[in-house]
Design a protein around this motif. Structure first.
Motif, PDB file in Angstrom:
ATOM      1  N   GLN A 339       0.827  -1.203   0.000  1.00  0.00           N
ATOM      2  CA  GLN A 339       0.000   0.000   0.000  1.00  0.00           C
ATOM      3  C   GLN A 339       0.862   1.255   0.000  1.00  0.00           C
ATOM      4  N   ILE A 340       1.937   1.235   0.768  1.00  0.00           N
ATOM      5  CA  ILE A 340       2.845   2.374   0.799  1.00  0.00           C
ATOM      6  C   ILE A 340       3.443   2.617  -0.585  1.00  0.00           C
ATOM      7  N   ALA A 341       3.851   1.545  -1.255  1.00  0.00           N
ATOM      8  CA  ALA A 341       4.463   1.675  -2.582  1.00  0.00           C
ATOM      9  C   ALA A 341       3.489   2.283  -3.584  1.00  0.00           C
ATOM     10  N   ARG A 342       2.218   1.870  -3.506  1.00  0.00           N
ATOM     11  CA  ARG A 342       1.234   2.385  -4.459  1.00  0.00           C
ATOM     12  C   ARG A 342       0.879   3.836  -4.189  1.00  0.00           C
ATOM     13  N   TRP A 343       0.870   4.234  -2.928  1.00  0.00           N
ATOM     14  CA  TRP A 343       0.435   5.584  -2.604  1.00  0.00           C
ATOM     15  C   TRP A 343       1.566   6.603  -2.704  1.00  0.00           C
ATOM     16  N   TYR A 344       2.759   6.230  -2.244  1.00  0.00           N
ATOM     17  CA  TYR A 344       3.870   7.177  -2.208  1.00  0.00           C
ATOM     18  C   TYR A 344       4.792   7.056  -3.427  1.00  0.00           C
ATOM     19  N   ASP A 345       4.475   6.123  -4.324  1.00  0.00           N
ATOM     20  CA  ASP A 345       5.257   5.923  -5.544  1.00  0.00           C
ATOM     21  C   ASP A 345       6.724   5.649  -5.215  1.00  0.00           C
ATOM     22  N   VAL A 346       6.934   4.633  -4.371  1.00  0.00           N
ATOM     23  CA  VAL A 346       8.282   4.221  -3.995  1.00  0.00           C
ATOM     24  C   VAL A 346       8.461   2.736  -4.297  1.00  0.00           C
ATOM     25  N   LYS A 347       9.708   2.312  -4.283  1.00  0.00           N
ATOM     26  CA  LYS A 347      10.028   0.892  -4.427  1.00  0.00           C
ATOM     27  C   LYS A 347      10.304   0.326  -3.043  1.00  0.00           C
ATOM     28  N   VAL A 348      10.120  -0.975  -2.891  1.00  0.00           N
ATOM     29  CA  VAL A 348      10.333  -1.632  -1.595  1.00  0.00           C
ATOM     30  C   VAL A 348      11.223  -2.853  -1.789  1.00  0.00           C
ATOM     31  N   LYS A 349      12.237  -2.961  -0.921  1.00  0.00           N
ATOM     32  CA  LYS A 349      13.106  -4.138  -0.908  1.00  0.00           C
ATOM     33  C   LYS A 349      13.162  -4.701   0.506  1.00  0.00           C
ATOM     34  N   TYR A 350      13.441  -5.990   0.608  1.00  0.00           N
ATOM     35  CA  TYR A 350      13.525  -6.657   1.907  1.00  0.00           C
ATOM     36  C   TYR A 350      14.917  -7.243   2.089  1.00  0.00           C
ATOM     37  N   GLU A 351      15.444  -7.082   3.308  1.00  0.00           N
ATOM     38  CA  GLU A 351      16.735  -7.655   3.663  1.00  0.00           C
ATOM     39  C   GLU A 351      16.617  -8.407   4.980  1.00  0.00           C
ATOM     40  N   GLY A 352      17.149  -9.601   5.007  1.00  0.00           N
ATOM     41  CA  GLY A 352      17.113 -10.390   6.237  1.00  0.00           C
ATOM     42  C   GLY A 352      15.805 -11.136   6.408  1.00  0.00           C
ATOM     43  N   ASN A 353      15.654 -11.735   7.574  1.00  0.00           N
ATOM     44  CA  ASN A 353      14.473 -12.547   7.901  1.00  0.00           C
ATOM     45  C   ASN A 353      13.426 -11.666   8.571  1.00  0.00           C
ATOM     46  N   ILE A 354      12.470 -11.183   7.808  1.00  0.00           N
ATOM     47  CA  ILE A 354      11.455 -10.271   8.327  1.00  0.00           C
ATOM     48  C   ILE A 354      10.392 -11.066   9.077  1.00  0.00           C
ATOM     49  N   PRO A 355      10.122 -10.752  10.353  1.00  0.00           N
ATOM     50  CA  PRO A 355       9.109 -11.498  11.112  1.00  0.00           C
ATOM     51  C   PRO A 355       7.711 -11.283  10.534  1.00  0.00           C
ATOM     52  N   GLN A 356       6.875 -12.282  10.670  1.00  0.00           N
ATOM     53  CA  GLN A 356       5.511 -12.243  10.137  1.00  0.00           C
ATOM     54  C   GLN A 356       4.521 -11.757  11.197  1.00  0.00           C
ATOM     55  N   ASN A 357       4.812 -10.619  11.777  1.00  0.00           N
ATOM     56  CA  ASN A 357       3.900 -10.047  12.773  1.00  0.00           C
ATOM     57  C   ASN A 357       2.695  -9.409  12.105  1.00  0.00           C
TER      58      ASN A 357
END
Length: 400
Positions: A339-357
């Protein structure tokens, strides 16, 4: 306690006119958790309208006291450790001038975020605000019109249909005759950060969310049905016509209605296509199999599945975008970042083991992305850094 009584006590509190006895009554009512929706709406009206069009009566003195109390509490204990009942003793001296309503694992927590406060260490992304509000209309001959650059009035004439941009920004399709009624299709697209409203020639009104598009005929004359194709998300208020069912093609599903209000979320980067009904009745098809849903229900089709699932919808979360809000009720970080990417027109990348909270909260969409990212970081589950227009998501302090 009735809702009317609750709102009266809240108004007295905001004006510093609440007696000790009435305060106890109000505090007990809040502890029952039956009036959260009233608190949210009161808080959000102040946020969305701003000081210039302030619609409630929280005094500046109370607002300032609230901010001091929040800062003190943030220094004393982690956000996730603050439970709602611990907030009640000082709620009397703090205001609902809040920019975010966050639900942490311990309960509801109200914040006011201000970029000017020196006590905060915001994520360094001050240049990222909501994306462009540009809307592109593609006509039947392939020519494209950026509606931001078009003055109010007639935009274009296609046969016996004229397109008008109204004073409030709506795009209206109006049939002017029947002598030159050709089959012409238009496409309207909202760029990231944009929204638009279109009223089709039959009177049906559609509001498109950011990064969405709709392909539709300029007129439905002589057609067996009123078919439009949606990519992204749209809210539909369909004009009734017994002889011409209205149909929305969205990815692998088709929604058929006669006259009703419903929301369709069919973004290509989401794993599930969701149709949510507000009023009336619709039938949602996957292939030749269709299911009826009632108001308050949601039909969803997830990737890899061959059957529609019918559930009770979270209407506040579904319609938050239409009301100018981000709202998360148990959303994963992936859902939030899309949602952030669509609204703010940014790209998103992930690094590491992101918890599924799961995350809970609400924020006006007009806010700077800093405010949302900083709140997410406060949970300790995620951390962010930036590189140009890219937000990099990493594990937070709790996961290390």
């Amino acid at each position: 306690m009735t809702e009317e009584r609750f709102l009266l006590l809240l108004e007295l509190l905001k004006n510093n006119q609440l007696s000790q006895e009435s305060w106890e009554e109000l505090r007990n009512a809040i502890s029952e958790n039956n009036y959260d929706h009233l608190l949210e709406e009161d808080f959000f009206h102040l946020l969305s309208d701003g000081n210039k069009n302030k619609t409630n009566s929280w005094t500046p003195e109370i607002e300032q006291q609230m901010w001091k109390e929040i800062l003190n509490r943030r220094k004393l204990q982690p956000v996730a450790a603050v439970r709602v009942k611990q907030l009640f003793p000082w709620l009397r001296t703090v205001a609902a001038a809040v920019l975010l309503l966050v639900i942490t694992t311990g309960g509801w927590l109200y914040f006011k975020w201000r970029n000017t406060d020196a006590g905060l260490s915001p994520v360094k992304m001050a240049h990222i605000i909501s994306g462009s509000n540009s809307v592109i209309l593609t006509l039947g001959n392939g020519s494209k019109i950026n509606l931001d650059s078009v003055a109010n009035g007639t935009v274009f004439v296609q046969g016996d249909v004229k397109i008008v941009k109204s004073a409030n920004g709506r795009l209206l399709y109006e049939i002017t005759g029947t002598n030159n009624m050709r089959e012409v299709y238009n496409n309207i697209e909202t760029l990231k950060g944009g929204q638009c409203e279109v009223v089709l020639s039959d009177g049906s009104a559609i509001r498109l969310n950011s990064a969405s598009s709709m392909h539709f005929p300029t007129a439905f004359t002589g057609k067996r049905n009123r078919l439009v194709a949606l990519s992204g998300e749209g809210y539909f208020e369909v004009a009734k016509s017994k002889d011409q069912p209205f149909m929305v093609s969205a990815g692998k599903v088709t929604v058929e209605v006669l006259g009703t209000s419903f929301n369709v979320n069919a973004y290509a980067d989401e794993a599930t296509i969701k149709t949510t009904l507000m009023q009336g009745a619709v039938k949602v098809f996957y292939g030749t199999s269709g299911k009826l849903i009632k108001p308050g229900q949601q039909a969803s089709l997830s990737a890899g599945e061959n059957d529609l699932k019918i559930t009770t919808a979270n209407m506040n979360e579904v319609l938050a975008w239409k009301e100018g809000k981000f709202r998360f009720d148990g959303a994963g970080i992936g859902t939030i970042m899309r949602q952030i990417a669509r609204w703010y027109d940014v790209k998103v990348k992930y690094e590491g083991n992101i918890p599924q909270n799961k995350f809970y909260g609400m924020l006006p969409r007009k806010s700077n992305v800093n405010q949302l990212l900083e709140i997410l970081e406060e949970t300790g589950n995620v951390h962010f850094r930036t590189a140009g227009d890219t937000i990099i998501v990493m594990p937070g302090r709790k996961t290390k």
